[in-house]
Enzyme design. Structure first.
Site, PDB file in Angstrom:
ATOM      1  N   GLY A 155      -0.994  -4.307   3.550  1.00 14.28           N
ATOM      2  CA  GLY A 155       0.441  -4.295   3.865  1.00 14.28           C
ATOM      3  C   GLY A 155       0.690  -5.176   5.081  1.00 14.28           C
ATOM      4  O   GLY A 155      -0.111  -6.058   5.396  1.00 14.28           O
ATOM      5  N   ARG A 156       1.815  -4.885   5.761  1.00 14.25           N
ATOM      6  CA  ARG A 156       2.194  -5.737   6.896  1.00 14.25           C
ATOM      7  C   ARG A 156       1.118  -5.774   7.972  1.00 14.25           C
ATOM      8  O   ARG A 156       0.761  -6.841   8.493  1.00 14.25           O
ATOM      9  CB  ARG A 156       3.513  -5.236   7.500  1.00 14.25           C
ATOM     10  CG  ARG A 156       4.710  -5.528   6.641  1.00 14.25           C
ATOM     11  CD  ARG A 156       5.920  -4.758   7.145  1.00 14.25           C
ATOM     12  NE  ARG A 156       5.801  -3.370   6.770  1.00 14.25           N
ATOM     13  CZ  ARG A 156       6.741  -2.666   6.126  1.00 14.25           C
ATOM     14  NH1 ARG A 156       7.886  -3.238   5.826  1.00 14.25           N
ATOM     15  NH2 ARG A 156       6.545  -1.411   5.821  1.00 14.25           N
ATOM     16  N   ILE A 157       0.595  -4.586   8.331  1.00 19.35           N
ATOM     17  CA  ILE A 157      -0.388  -4.540   9.428  1.00 19.35           C
ATOM     18  C   ILE A 157      -1.721  -5.137   8.968  1.00 19.35           C
ATOM     19  O   ILE A 157      -2.362  -5.893   9.706  1.00 19.35           O
ATOM     20  CB  ILE A 157      -0.549  -3.091   9.946  1.00 19.35           C
ATOM     21  CG1 ILE A 157       0.788  -2.594  10.528  1.00 19.35           C
ATOM     22  CG2 ILE A 157      -1.637  -3.015  11.018  1.00 19.35           C
ATOM     23  CD1 ILE A 157       0.835  -1.111  10.876  1.00 19.35           C
ATOM     24  N   ARG A 178      -3.678  -1.734  -3.521  1.00 18.21           N
ATOM     25  CA  ARG A 178      -3.165  -1.293  -4.825  1.00 18.21           C
ATOM     26  C   ARG A 178      -2.605  -2.477  -5.604  1.00 18.21           C
ATOM     27  O   ARG A 178      -2.821  -2.640  -6.782  1.00 18.21           O
ATOM     28  CB  ARG A 178      -2.055  -0.248  -4.626  1.00 18.21           C
ATOM     29  CG  ARG A 178      -2.545   1.171  -4.626  1.00 18.21           C
ATOM     30  CD  ARG A 178      -1.413   2.097  -4.323  1.00 18.21           C
ATOM     31  NE  ARG A 178      -0.652   1.606  -3.163  1.00 18.21           N
ATOM     32  CZ  ARG A 178       0.364   2.234  -2.609  1.00 18.21           C
ATOM     33  NH1 ARG A 178       0.771   3.369  -3.097  1.00 18.21           N
ATOM     34  NH2 ARG A 178       0.996   1.748  -1.564  1.00 18.21           N
ATOM     35  N   ILE A 237      -7.396   2.566  11.602  1.00 18.39           N
ATOM     36  CA  ILE A 237      -6.159   2.703  12.375  1.00 18.39           C
ATOM     37  C   ILE A 237      -5.039   3.202  11.452  1.00 18.39           C
ATOM     38  O   ILE A 237      -3.864   3.111  11.797  1.00 18.39           O
ATOM     39  CB  ILE A 237      -5.715   1.385  13.058  1.00 18.39           C
ATOM     40  CG1 ILE A 237      -5.576   0.259  12.021  1.00 18.39           C
ATOM     41  CG2 ILE A 237      -6.655   0.995  14.169  1.00 18.39           C
ATOM     42  CD1 ILE A 237      -4.774  -0.926  12.524  1.00 18.39           C
ATOM     43  N   ALA A 238      -5.421   3.730  10.271  1.00 15.20           N
ATOM     44  CA  ALA A 238      -4.411   4.115   9.285  1.00 15.20           C
ATOM     45  C   ALA A 238      -3.930   5.543   9.553  1.00 15.20           C
ATOM     46  O   ALA A 238      -2.925   5.762  10.246  1.00 15.20           O
ATOM     47  CB  ALA A 238      -4.983   3.966   7.890  1.00 15.20           C
ATOM     48  N   ARG A 239      -4.631   6.501   9.001  1.00 10.37           N
ATOM     49  CA  ARG A 239      -4.307   7.913   9.189  1.00 10.37           C
ATOM     50  C   ARG A 239      -5.595   8.703   9.074  1.00 10.37           C
ATOM     51  O   ARG A 239      -6.489   8.331   8.295  1.00 10.37           O
ATOM     52  CB  ARG A 239      -3.350   8.428   8.092  1.00 10.37           C
ATOM     53  CG  ARG A 239      -1.885   8.184   8.336  1.00 10.37           C
ATOM     54  CD  ARG A 239      -1.324   9.057   9.472  1.00 10.37           C
ATOM     55  NE  ARG A 239       0.094   8.831   9.676  1.00 10.37           N
ATOM     56  CZ  ARG A 239       0.607   7.914  10.486  1.00 10.37           C
ATOM     57  NH1 ARG A 239      -0.158   7.109  11.182  1.00 10.37           N
ATOM     58  NH2 ARG A 239       1.921   7.801  10.613  1.00 10.37           N
ATOM     59  N   GLU A 268      -5.949  15.662  13.767  1.00  9.11           N
ATOM     60  CA  GLU A 268      -5.663  15.320  15.156  1.00  9.11           C
ATOM     61  C   GLU A 268      -4.468  16.134  15.673  1.00  9.11           C
ATOM     62  O   GLU A 268      -3.598  16.505  14.882  1.00  9.11           O
ATOM     63  CB  GLU A 268      -5.403  13.806  15.286  1.00  9.11           C
ATOM     64  CG  GLU A 268      -4.178  13.323  14.542  1.00  9.11           C
ATOM     65  CD  GLU A 268      -4.021  11.796  14.605  1.00  9.11           C
ATOM     66  OE1 GLU A 268      -4.984  11.072  14.305  1.00  9.11           O
ATOM     67  OE2 GLU A 268      -2.913  11.351  14.950  1.00  9.11           O
ATOM     68  N   HIS A 286      -4.964   7.861  18.910  1.00  9.45           N
ATOM     69  CA  HIS A 286      -3.807   7.406  18.122  1.00  9.45           C
ATOM     70  C   HIS A 286      -2.814   6.614  18.980  1.00  9.45           C
ATOM     71  O   HIS A 286      -1.638   7.000  19.123  1.00  9.45           O
ATOM     72  CB  HIS A 286      -3.124   8.612  17.445  1.00  9.45           C
ATOM     73  CG  HIS A 286      -2.309   8.218  16.246  1.00  9.45           C
ATOM     74  ND1 HIS A 286      -2.114   9.035  15.163  1.00  9.45           N
ATOM     75  CD2 HIS A 286      -1.625   7.079  15.967  1.00  9.45           C
ATOM     76  CE1 HIS A 286      -1.348   8.428  14.265  1.00  9.45           C
ATOM     77  NE2 HIS A 286      -1.042   7.233  14.743  1.00  9.45           N
ATOM     78  N   ILE A 287      -3.306   5.500  19.517  1.00 10.69           N
ATOM     79  CA  ILE A 287      -2.466   4.698  20.423  1.00 10.69           C
ATOM     80  C   ILE A 287      -2.285   3.262  19.938  1.00 10.69           C
ATOM     81  O   ILE A 287      -1.830   2.413  20.701  1.00 10.69           O
ATOM     82  CB  ILE A 287      -3.051   4.665  21.862  1.00 10.69           C
ATOM     83  CG1 ILE A 287      -4.509   4.163  21.853  1.00 10.69           C
ATOM     84  CG2 ILE A 287      -2.946   6.036  22.523  1.00 10.69           C
ATOM     85  CD1 ILE A 287      -5.036   3.789  23.228  1.00 10.69           C
TER      86      ILE A 287
END
Ligand code: 8YV
Length: 330
Positions: A155-157, A178, A237-239, A268, A286-287
């Site tokens: 995606g964008r990131i 996907r 860095i996703a989830r 978290e 998560h920063i």
């Protein structure tokens, strides 16, 4: 009378001030994450809600808050919000895309580099006073320049990280997603689409940037880690939940892969204790989006959306980044 809105966490005073121009605003001075019953209690009579990526918005809450018309988040990820349920209840939802893309990509790249070059591990060694001499292979890591970056989730990131790798560090970029990018975008970024197995086998540095959903739960577990190179790094860095944290800790302990960089964790702000005891890992709370200008922009976009969803300001009726704009056109 001005409509009432609730700001679920502490945010920038200027964001709250903008809301006060148009709404009766209640804030959360204690800045604790309200359990859902308390959030529901606070929401009584409120038309709008400003949230972060943490508050759970589901059918239970929506049933209990019949005055609610808009839920606006300062996060890009919205796995905490049941968007179809909001649509069914006539509640507009917005997230905060784009404004954090470059900042988050910077951080993802930093974590990847720190994992590859063993920055945290060697700093801990130095702080423990164990640095007494130079040695030829001291904290010898792996190179980032010229290596193969594997991006899971384009995606964008993901694209912003891939650009950094390809254009800045001469990396070969492979990706799995996907849906495949169009050829022109692949050529601009310099990225090649591969299946997931090839991505895992060929990546020197795997960067995970997929949204969390039931489909992406434990997308990377013991079996996937076993397919990676023993010299590889993994950055998430996703989830939390996209990676099986227990399996990752085990893989790091047994050098199935070389090292990892994690900004997000299952459950978290709790962190699996096994991750805290492996040395070959870089851990941050998560920063990834946390530069001051970007956090301001995220909050400001959520305010823009809330104002527009509740019919005030320059975008009245057209929240710039609504996820279910059809609610307003009905
Ligand atoms: C946020 C994020 O810091 O935007 C997201 O999806 O994960 C982070 O940028 C967090 O969720 C704050 O709301």
């Amino acid at each position: 009378m001005k409509p009432a809105v609730l700001v679920a966490r502490n945010v920038f005073p200027e964001a709250v001030a903008r809301l006060r121009e148009h709404f009766e605003v209640t804030t959360n001075e204690a800045d604790t994450l309200w359990p859902q019953p308390e959030l529901i209690r606070q929401l009584q009579g409120k038309a709008g809600l400003f949230i972060t990526g943490s508050e759970k918005i589901d059918g239970v809450l929506l049933d209990a808050c019949p005055n609610l018309r808009a839920v606006c988040s300062m996060a890009v990820g919205y796995n905490n919000v049941d968007v179809p349920a909001c649509t069914a209840h006539g509640v507009v939802v917005s997230n905060a895309p784009d404004v954090l893309t470059e900042t988050t990509a910077d951080f993802g790249f930093a974590l990847m580099m720190a994992a590859a070059r063993r920055v945290t591990e060697s700093e801990h060694f130095l702080r423990r006073g164990e640095w007494t001499k130079w040695s030829f292979d001291m904290f010898a890591g792996s190179d980032v320049h010229g290596a193969t970056m594997g991006v899971l989730g384009m995606g964008r990131i993901g694209q912003a990280i891939a650009r950094r790798g390809a254009l800045g560090f001469g990396m070969k970029v492979i990706y799995h997603n996907r849906s495949r990018l169009n050829e022109a975008d692949e050529a601009t970024i310099g990225a090649r689409y591969v299946d997931k197995a090839t991505l895992l086998k060929e990546a020197d540095h795997l960067v995970i940037v997929v949204p969390y959903s039931a489909a992406s739960h434990h997308l990377i577990g013991a079996a996937e880690l076993a397919m990676m190179k023993p010299t590889a790094t993994l950055t998430n860095i996703a989830r939390g939940g996209v990676v099986d944290d227990a399996a990752l800790a085990e893989a790091l302990r047994h050098h199935v892969i070389a090292s990892a960089g994690l900004d997000v964790f299952e459950g978290e702000p709790s962190v699996n204790p096994a991750l805290l005891t492996v040395p070959n890992i870089v851990l941050t709370p998560h920063i990834a989006s946390s530069s001051l200008p970007t956090r301001r922009a995220m909050a400001s976009l959520a305010v823009d959306n809330l104002m527009a969803a509740l019919g005030v300001g320059p975008n009245a009726g057209k929240p710039p980044t609504a996820l279910n704009p059809e609610v307003l056109s009905k």
